[in-house]
Write a protein that holds these residues in place. Structure first.
Motif, PDB file in Angstrom:
ATOM      1  N   MET A   1     -24.067 -24.479 -19.072  1.00  0.00           N
ATOM      2  CA  MET A   1     -22.846 -24.010 -18.460  1.00  0.00           C
ATOM      3  C   MET A   1     -22.683 -24.714 -17.110  1.00  0.00           C
ATOM      4  SD  MET A   1     -21.782 -20.133 -17.338  1.00  0.00           S
ATOM      5  CE  MET A   1     -21.964 -19.571 -18.998  1.00  0.00           C
ATOM      6  N   THR A   2     -21.507 -25.283 -16.907  1.00  0.00           N
ATOM      7  CA  THR A   2     -21.240 -25.980 -15.651  1.00  0.00           C
ATOM      8  C   THR A   2     -20.918 -24.971 -14.543  1.00  0.00           C
ATOM      9  OG1 THR A   2     -18.860 -26.181 -15.989  1.00  0.00           O
ATOM     10  CG2 THR A   2     -20.257 -27.921 -16.946  1.00  0.00           C
ATOM     11  N   ASP A   3     -20.923 -25.452 -13.319  1.00  0.00           N
ATOM     12  CA  ASP A   3     -20.572 -24.584 -12.189  1.00  0.00           C
ATOM     13  C   ASP A   3     -19.133 -24.086 -12.305  1.00  0.00           C
ATOM     14  OD1 ASP A   3     -23.086 -24.812 -11.059  1.00  0.00           O
ATOM     15  OD2 ASP A   3     -22.510 -26.418  -9.682  1.00  0.00           O
ATOM     16  N   HIS A   4     -18.225 -24.971 -12.747  1.00  0.00           N
ATOM     17  CA  HIS A   4     -16.828 -24.555 -12.913  1.00  0.00           C
ATOM     18  C   HIS A   4     -16.711 -23.475 -13.983  1.00  0.00           C
ATOM     19  CE1 HIS A   4     -15.119 -27.360 -10.141  1.00  0.00           C
ATOM     20  NE2 HIS A   4     -15.510 -28.427 -10.828  1.00  0.00           N
ATOM     21  N   GLU A   5     -17.416 -23.640 -15.086  1.00  0.00           N
ATOM     22  CA  GLU A   5     -17.377 -22.632 -16.151  1.00  0.00           C
ATOM     23  C   GLU A   5     -17.937 -21.303 -15.644  1.00  0.00           C
ATOM     24  OE1 GLU A   5     -17.772 -25.654 -19.966  1.00  0.00           O
ATOM     25  OE2 GLU A   5     -19.538 -24.601 -19.263  1.00  0.00           O
ATOM     26  N   PHE A   6     -19.003 -21.359 -14.867  1.00  0.00           N
ATOM     27  CA  PHE A   6     -19.582 -20.142 -14.300  1.00  0.00           C
ATOM     28  C   PHE A   6     -18.568 -19.448 -13.392  1.00  0.00           C
ATOM     29  CE2 PHE A   6     -21.987 -17.696 -11.214  1.00  0.00           C
ATOM     30  CZ  PHE A   6     -22.867 -17.004 -12.022  1.00  0.00           C
ATOM     31  N   ASP A   7     -17.902 -20.218 -12.540  1.00  0.00           N
ATOM     32  CA  ASP A   7     -16.902 -19.656 -11.627  1.00  0.00           C
ATOM     33  C   ASP A   7     -15.731 -19.049 -12.385  1.00  0.00           C
ATOM     34  OD1 ASP A   7     -18.480 -20.478  -9.514  1.00  0.00           O
ATOM     35  OD2 ASP A   7     -17.273 -22.266  -9.085  1.00  0.00           O
ATOM     36  N   LEU A  12     -13.325 -13.533 -15.177  1.00  0.00           N
ATOM     37  CA  LEU A  12     -12.771 -13.076 -16.456  1.00  0.00           C
ATOM     38  C   LEU A  12     -13.436 -11.830 -17.020  1.00  0.00           C
ATOM     39  CD1 LEU A  12     -12.030 -16.484 -18.226  1.00  0.00           C
ATOM     40  CD2 LEU A  12     -10.482 -14.975 -16.964  1.00  0.00           C
ATOM     41  N   TYR A  13     -13.876 -10.953 -16.155  1.00  0.00           N
ATOM     42  CA  TYR A  13     -14.384  -9.669 -16.628  1.00  0.00           C
ATOM     43  C   TYR A  13     -13.227  -8.762 -17.043  1.00  0.00           C
ATOM     44  CZ  TYR A  13     -19.278 -10.458 -15.595  1.00  0.00           C
ATOM     45  OH  TYR A  13     -20.564 -10.919 -15.625  1.00  0.00           O
ATOM     46  N   PHE A  14     -12.042  -9.089 -16.556  1.00  0.00           N
ATOM     47  CA  PHE A  14     -10.810  -8.399 -16.938  1.00  0.00           C
ATOM     48  C   PHE A  14      -9.789  -9.462 -17.308  1.00  0.00           C
ATOM     49  CE2 PHE A  14     -12.964  -5.712 -13.841  1.00  0.00           C
ATOM     50  CZ  PHE A  14     -13.065  -4.523 -14.548  1.00  0.00           C
ATOM     51  N   VAL A  15      -8.806  -9.100 -18.104  1.00  0.00           N
ATOM     52  CA  VAL A  15      -7.776 -10.048 -18.518  1.00  0.00           C
ATOM     53  C   VAL A  15      -7.096 -10.615 -17.272  1.00  0.00           C
ATOM     54  CG1 VAL A  15      -5.632 -10.344 -19.809  1.00  0.00           C
ATOM     55  CG2 VAL A  15      -7.407  -8.831 -20.693  1.00  0.00           C
ATOM     56  N   THR A  16      -7.020 -11.944 -17.213  1.00  0.00           N
ATOM     57  CA  THR A  16      -6.492 -12.636 -16.043  1.00  0.00           C
ATOM     58  C   THR A  16      -5.551 -13.752 -16.474  1.00  0.00           C
ATOM     59  OG1 THR A  16      -8.588 -12.208 -14.918  1.00  0.00           O
ATOM     60  CG2 THR A  16      -7.174 -13.888 -13.945  1.00  0.00           C
ATOM     61  N   SER A  17      -4.439 -13.889 -15.774  1.00  0.00           N
ATOM     62  CA  SER A  17      -3.470 -14.934 -16.093  1.00  0.00           C
ATOM     63  C   SER A  17      -3.972 -16.297 -15.610  1.00  0.00           C
ATOM     64  CB  SER A  17      -2.124 -14.635 -15.440  1.00  0.00           C
ATOM     65  OG  SER A  17      -2.221 -14.772 -14.035  1.00  0.00           O
ATOM     66  N   PHE A  18      -3.407 -17.340 -16.196  1.00  0.00           N
ATOM     67  CA  PHE A  18      -3.742 -18.708 -15.813  1.00  0.00           C
ATOM     68  C   PHE A  18      -3.498 -18.918 -14.323  1.00  0.00           C
ATOM     69  CE2 PHE A  18      -2.911 -23.171 -15.122  1.00  0.00           C
ATOM     70  CZ  PHE A  18      -3.833 -23.825 -15.913  1.00  0.00           C
ATOM     71  N   SER A  19      -2.343 -18.468 -13.828  1.00  0.00           N
ATOM     72  CA  SER A  19      -2.011 -18.695 -12.413  1.00  0.00           C
ATOM     73  C   SER A  19      -2.964 -17.954 -11.478  1.00  0.00           C
ATOM     74  CB  SER A  19      -0.559 -18.315 -12.118  1.00  0.00           C
ATOM     75  OG  SER A  19      -0.328 -16.966 -12.416  1.00  0.00           O
ATOM     76  N   CYS A  68      -0.665 -22.498 -19.662  1.00  0.00           N
ATOM     77  CA  CYS A  68      -0.349 -22.000 -18.315  1.00  0.00           C
ATOM     78  C   CYS A  68       0.393 -20.668 -18.352  1.00  0.00           C
ATOM     79  CB  CYS A  68       0.429 -23.035 -17.520  1.00  0.00           C
ATOM     80  SG  CYS A  68       2.017 -23.448 -18.220  1.00  0.00           S
ATOM     81  N   ASP A  69       0.841 -20.240 -19.530  1.00  0.00           N
ATOM     82  CA  ASP A  69       1.493 -18.932 -19.685  1.00  0.00           C
ATOM     83  C   ASP A  69       0.569 -17.901 -20.325  1.00  0.00           C
ATOM     84  OD1 ASP A  69       3.937 -19.869 -18.664  1.00  0.00           O
ATOM     85  OD2 ASP A  69       4.508 -20.641 -20.630  1.00  0.00           O
ATOM     86  N   SER A  70      -0.672 -18.284 -20.559  1.00  0.00           N
ATOM     87  CA  SER A  70      -1.616 -17.432 -21.268  1.00  0.00           C
ATOM     88  C   SER A  70      -2.449 -16.581 -20.324  1.00  0.00           C
ATOM     89  CB  SER A  70      -2.556 -18.294 -22.121  1.00  0.00           C
ATOM     90  OG  SER A  70      -1.836 -18.993 -23.102  1.00  0.00           O
ATOM     91  N   PHE A  71      -3.145 -15.643 -20.914  1.00  0.00           N
ATOM     92  CA  PHE A  71      -4.093 -14.776 -20.215  1.00  0.00           C
ATOM     93  C   PHE A  71      -5.457 -15.019 -20.849  1.00  0.00           C
ATOM     94  CE2 PHE A  71       0.051 -12.915 -20.042  1.00  0.00           C
ATOM     95  CZ  PHE A  71       0.162 -12.395 -18.762  1.00  0.00           C
ATOM     96  N   PHE A  72      -6.521 -14.761 -20.103  1.00  0.00           N
ATOM     97  CA  PHE A  72      -7.868 -15.057 -20.582  1.00  0.00           C
ATOM     98  C   PHE A  72      -8.821 -13.920 -20.251  1.00  0.00           C
ATOM     99  CE2 PHE A  72      -5.566 -18.896 -19.698  1.00  0.00           C
ATOM    100  CZ  PHE A  72      -5.730 -19.609 -20.869  1.00  0.00           C
ATOM    101  N   LEU A  73      -9.865 -13.819 -21.077  1.00  0.00           N
ATOM    102  CA  LEU A  73     -10.889 -12.789 -20.921  1.00  0.00           C
ATOM    103  C   LEU A  73     -12.198 -13.352 -21.435  1.00  0.00           C
ATOM    104  CD1 LEU A  73     -11.533  -9.741 -20.324  1.00  0.00           C
ATOM    105  CD2 LEU A  73     -11.055  -9.330 -22.746  1.00  0.00           C
ATOM    106  N   ALA A  74     -13.280 -13.064 -20.747  1.00  0.00           N
ATOM    107  CA  ALA A  74     -14.600 -13.501 -21.214  1.00  0.00           C
ATOM    108  C   ALA A  74     -14.942 -12.796 -22.521  1.00  0.00           C
ATOM    109  CB  ALA A  74     -15.660 -13.197 -20.165  1.00  0.00           C
TER     110      ALA A  74
END
Length: 85
Positions: A1-7, A12-19, A68-74
Motif C-alpha cells: 500500500m502506497t502512502d497516498h493509498e493509506f492517506d 474513507l471510514y465513512f462515505v466521502t465525495s470525490f471533492s 469526480c461525481d462519485s462517493f467512496f467508502l473503504a
C-alpha cells in the motif's frame, strides 16, 4: 500500500465525495483518480453513484466520466489493510 493509498483510506471510514476527498488529501484530481482506480481494482474501496446510497460496480471505461461525481467508502479488505500497516 502506497502512502497516498493509506492517506485516502484514512478518509474513507465513512462515505466521502470525490471533492471532499481531494480537499482532505491535497492530491490533484488526476492523481486522486489514478489512486482510486488502483484501489477499486484491488478491492480496497467501494464506489457509489449517483448518490451515497447506490453502490456502483467499477467499470474502467466509464469511471473517468463519473469519478469526480462519485462517493467512496473503504471496503472491509481496505480497512483491514489500513489498520495492519
Amino acid at each position: 500500500m502506497t502512502d497516498h493509498e493509506f492517506d485516502i483510506l484514512d478518509e474513507l471510514y465513512f462515505v466521502t465525495s470525490f471533492s471532499d476527498l481531494q480537499q482532505r488529501t491535497n492530491l490533484s484530481p488526476a492523481k486522486l483518480e489514478q489512486n482510486l482506480r488502483t484501489m477499486l481494482e484491488q478491492g480496497l474501496i467501494r464506489c457509489y453513484w449517483p448518490d451515497p446510497d447506490t453502490e456502483l460496480a467499477y467499470e474502467p471505461t466509464s469511471f473517468g466520466a463519473i469519478g469526480c461525481d462519485s462517493f467512496f467508502l473503504a471496503s472491509k479488505e481496505g480497512l483491514l489493510q489500513h489498520n495492519t500497516r
